[in-house]
Design a protein around this motif. Structure first.
Motif: not given
Length: 114
Positions: A73-77, A39-45, A110-114, A18-21
């Motif tokens: 699960r809680n769509r917390q950004t 620091r992690i900024s790539r989903i595949d990392a 910090s999460l950004r959803f699709r 569900p994550l875009l970034q």
């Protein structure tokens, strides 16, 4: 002593779909902690576990995967909080007594959803 290697389930169980970034910063704190910020900024990392680097700690660290599953699960950004090491420290080399590791991990996500 490091924890036995386990599968990096967070990358294969569909949790991150569900994550875009994402942006994650983790700083280990404690008397013998590694002062380097992860620091992690790539989903595949993303890693399932973050290991504790205290030389006294056995099988320590925390589950970044469990934290991310709860946030998604809680769509917390946004998340700013502390996770505690799950390992144990040997009190003295000649004494078999152990105590909970005192290392903690300050986490900013910090999460950004699709």
């Amino acid at each position: 002593m490091m924890r036995k290697m386990k599968k990096n389930l967070i990358t294969i169980d569909g949790t991150l779909e569900p994550l875009l970034q994402l942006q994650i910063a983790i700083l280990e704190k404690g008397r013998r902690a590694d002062p380097v910020e992860i620091r992690i900024s790539r989903i595949d990392a993303v890693r399932e576990y973050i290991d504790c680097h205290s030389p006294l700690c056995e099988a320590g660290g925390f589950s970044l995967g469990d934290l991310l599953r709860e946030l998604i699960r809680n769509r917390q950004t946004e998340f700013i909080g502390t996770s505690f090491c799950i390992g144990e420290e040997q009190v003295h080399p000649e004494v078999p007594e152990t105590r909970a590791c005192r290392t903690r991990f300050d986490v900013r996500a910090s999460l950004r959803f699709r």
